[in-house]
Design an enzyme around this catalytic site. Sequence first.
Site, PDB file in Angstrom:
ATOM      1  N   TYR A   1       0.844  -1.192   0.000  1.00  9.30           N
ATOM      2  CA  TYR A   1       0.000   0.000   0.000  1.00  9.30           C
ATOM      3  C   TYR A   1       0.875   1.236   0.000  1.00  9.30           C
ATOM      4  O   TYR A   1       1.822   1.313   0.789  1.00  9.30           O
ATOM      5  CB  TYR A   1      -0.900   0.036   1.243  1.00  9.30           C
ATOM      6  CG  TYR A   1      -2.329  -0.297   0.894  1.00  9.30           C
ATOM      7  CD1 TYR A   1      -3.034   0.521   0.011  1.00  9.30           C
ATOM      8  CD2 TYR A   1      -2.961  -1.408   1.428  1.00  9.30           C
ATOM      9  CE1 TYR A   1      -4.340   0.212  -0.337  1.00  9.30           C
ATOM     10  CE2 TYR A   1      -4.262  -1.718   1.084  1.00  9.30           C
ATOM     11  CZ  TYR A   1      -4.943  -0.898   0.199  1.00  9.30           C
ATOM     12  OH  TYR A   1      -6.232  -1.201  -0.148  1.00  9.30           O
TER      13      TYR A   1
ATOM     14  N   GLU B   1      -0.599   4.712  -0.551  1.00  6.92           N
ATOM     15  CA  GLU B   1      -1.460   5.877  -0.811  1.00  6.92           C
ATOM     16  C   GLU B   1      -0.655   7.157  -0.626  1.00  6.92           C
ATOM     17  O   GLU B   1       0.154   7.270   0.298  1.00  6.92           O
ATOM     18  CB  GLU B   1      -2.668   5.861   0.131  1.00  6.92           C
ATOM     19  CG  GLU B   1      -3.703   4.862  -0.310  1.00  6.92           C
ATOM     20  CD  GLU B   1      -4.909   4.772   0.612  1.00  6.92           C
ATOM     21  OE1 GLU B   1      -5.062   5.629   1.499  1.00  6.92           O
ATOM     22  OE2 GLU B   1      -5.688   3.825   0.437  1.00  6.92           O
TER      23      GLU B   1
ATOM     24  N   ASP C   1      -6.875  12.539 -25.414  1.00  7.14           N
ATOM     25  CA  ASP C   1      -6.752  11.128 -25.018  1.00  7.14           C
ATOM     26  C   ASP C   1      -5.944  10.453 -26.127  1.00  7.14           C
ATOM     27  O   ASP C   1      -6.471  10.141 -27.191  1.00  7.14           O
ATOM     28  CB  ASP C   1      -8.151  10.531 -24.891  1.00  7.14           C
ATOM     29  CG  ASP C   1      -8.111   9.049 -24.538  1.00  7.14           C
ATOM     30  OD1 ASP C   1      -7.029   8.428 -24.642  1.00  7.14           O
ATOM     31  OD2 ASP C   1      -9.177   8.506 -24.184  1.00  7.14           O
TER      32      ASP C   1
ATOM     33  N   THR D   1      -3.648   5.244 -22.019  1.00  5.08           N
ATOM     34  CA  THR D   1      -3.432   3.928 -21.424  1.00  5.08           C
ATOM     35  C   THR D   1      -1.948   3.598 -21.609  1.00  5.08           C
ATOM     36  O   THR D   1      -1.218   4.322 -22.288  1.00  5.08           O
ATOM     37  CB  THR D   1      -4.258   2.840 -22.139  1.00  5.08           C
ATOM     38  OG1 THR D   1      -4.005   2.948 -23.544  1.00  5.08           O
ATOM     39  CG2 THR D   1      -5.734   2.973 -21.868  1.00  5.08           C
TER      40      THR D   1
ATOM     41  N   LYS E   1      -1.431  -0.292 -24.942  1.00  2.00           N
ATOM     42  CA  LYS E   1      -1.757  -0.425 -26.366  1.00  2.00           C
ATOM     43  C   LYS E   1      -0.448  -0.340 -27.146  1.00  2.00           C
ATOM     44  O   LYS E   1       0.433  -1.168 -26.943  1.00  2.00           O
ATOM     45  CB  LYS E   1      -2.768   0.642 -26.771  1.00  2.00           C
ATOM     46  CG  LYS E   1      -4.126   0.492 -26.060  1.00  2.00           C
ATOM     47  CD  LYS E   1      -5.154   1.450 -26.616  1.00  2.00           C
ATOM     48  CE  LYS E   1      -6.536   1.209 -26.053  1.00  2.00           C
ATOM     49  NZ  LYS E   1      -6.786   1.964 -24.814  1.00  2.00           N
TER      50      LYS E   1
ATOM     51  N   ARG F   1      -1.291  -3.160 -18.299  1.00  2.00           N
ATOM     52  CA  ARG F   1      -2.588  -2.470 -18.401  1.00  2.00           C
ATOM     53  C   ARG F   1      -2.627  -1.353 -17.373  1.00  2.00           C
ATOM     54  O   ARG F   1      -2.386  -1.589 -16.189  1.00  2.00           O
ATOM     55  CB  ARG F   1      -3.743  -3.428 -18.116  1.00  2.00           C
ATOM     56  CG  ARG F   1      -3.808  -4.632 -18.992  1.00  2.00           C
ATOM     57  CD  ARG F   1      -5.147  -5.316 -18.905  1.00  2.00           C
ATOM     58  NE  ARG F   1      -6.074  -4.672 -19.802  1.00  2.00           N
ATOM     59  CZ  ARG F   1      -6.044  -4.827 -21.131  1.00  2.00           C
ATOM     60  NH1 ARG F   1      -5.156  -5.615 -21.712  1.00  2.00           N
ATOM     61  NH2 ARG F   1      -6.914  -4.199 -21.885  1.00  2.00           N
TER      62      ARG F   1
HETATM   63  N1  DSN Z   1     -11.425  -0.627 -25.643  1.00  2.00           N
HETATM   64  C1  DSN Z   1     -10.272   0.053 -26.179  1.00  2.00           C
HETATM   65  C2  DSN Z   1     -10.121  -0.183 -27.631  1.00  2.00           C
HETATM   66  O1  DSN Z   1     -10.226  -1.333 -28.008  1.00  2.00           O
HETATM   67  O2  DSN Z   1      -9.872   0.737 -28.394  1.00  2.00           O
HETATM   68  C3  DSN Z   1     -10.292   1.482 -25.862  1.00  2.00           C
HETATM   69  O3  DSN Z   1     -10.314   1.623 -24.483  1.00  2.00           O
END
Ligand code: DSN
Length: 416
Positions: A55, A57, A200, A226, A229, A235
């Site tokens: 933890y 925080e 984003d 994110t 990707k 993740r």
């Molecule tokens: N669900 C993701 C995608 O496949 O683009 C975006 O968060």
Amino acid sequence: MHPHRRPLADVDSAVFDSIQKEEARQENNLELIASENIASTAVREAMMSVFTDKYAEGYPGRRYYGGCENADVVEQLAIDRLKALYGAGFANVQPHSGAQANMAVYHAFLKPGDRLMGLSLPEGGHLTHGSPVAFSGQMYEILPYGLKDDETIDYDAMRKLAIEAKPKMIVSGASAYSRNIDFEFFNKVAKEVGAMHMVDMAHYSGLIAGGAYPNPVPHADVVTSTTHKSLRGPRGGFILYSNEELDKPIRMSVFPGLQGGPLMHVIAAKAVAFGLCLQPEWKDYAAQIVANAKALAAELTAQGLRIVSGGTDSHLMLVDLRPYGVNGKIAQNALDHANITTNKNSIPNDPEKPFVTSGIRLGTPAVTTRGMKEAEMVEIAGYIAEVLRAPDDEAVVAQVKQKVIDLTNRFSLNAV
Ligand code: DSN
């Protein structure tokens, strides 16, 4: 061995088996889902580390728990590497996901009912950009912008809407949009109407890190992403900004506003992933992702399929399947049977329902990670066309599956 240190295979064979099978699936399938990638062993090692127990925080140097000296080191590494990667003044690496990063920014600067502009979901936007089925569309007054007839963003209509509606925030970025986005223009419009501009960049962040897609950081108040990707990390999510005045509201919004303890094992893995993105090889990887996507789009076009907007500037493309007379649901299913993993996706002005669709979305980050180049993209486009010309023909699908397995064997993830 202490009983607590017994391996998973001994402790829980059901979960162990599923993991083994998922590993085999990933080895033998062509992963073309645009939002997926293959995290490196080093990233996964950090993610399964003892930091999962901790933890922490608070933020580095100001924690609400003891024993945070090592957590402080990894979180500061992640922050410093991320700032260097994108040229940002501040980084928050605690958001558990991209959706939570977006939610944290909205929570910091918007009140319920405030006006928010984002690309509409059916035209390539994301659930968190103002979809009526998500918190973003339920909590705020949403003013979606869309595409022109050529299936690129209608910048003039977006500006007109912004001038009329005076939104509090304009969001740019997308989930299914293949072209470069003019972040500078969005920023000018936001400044013109007194709105904040949030980008984003989740889909494009790995490309941006390697200089293969425009960097939005100089043209936005806040940038979210994110990490799993095109960036190829664990993740998770993060937030970047450079104006010191935004620092306190964003920090307070992430913790304690929306989250409790940060996932320190994931933050350790983010630090590893950001470190890999800073290596000179990352530029080659990012450029190859885009070159592969262009090659795949060109060959699919040569095979008679239509690419939405006519092509791609990034890692992804939307394929209009109507020239072959199949829908997205049938295509995704048939391709699955041939070990080609995709997702059905609405195309602009899609006459089909979202669960059926007229398109599939394809992306090249994962196949590029395996080492595939333009020649393999031509091969893959041929396999996709073969399956989609005869989605119900089991013999054809089985033949393609064998060819896919031969290809994945040539680019094995397990090669030593
Ligand atoms: N669900 C993701 C995608 O496949 O683009 C975006 O968060």
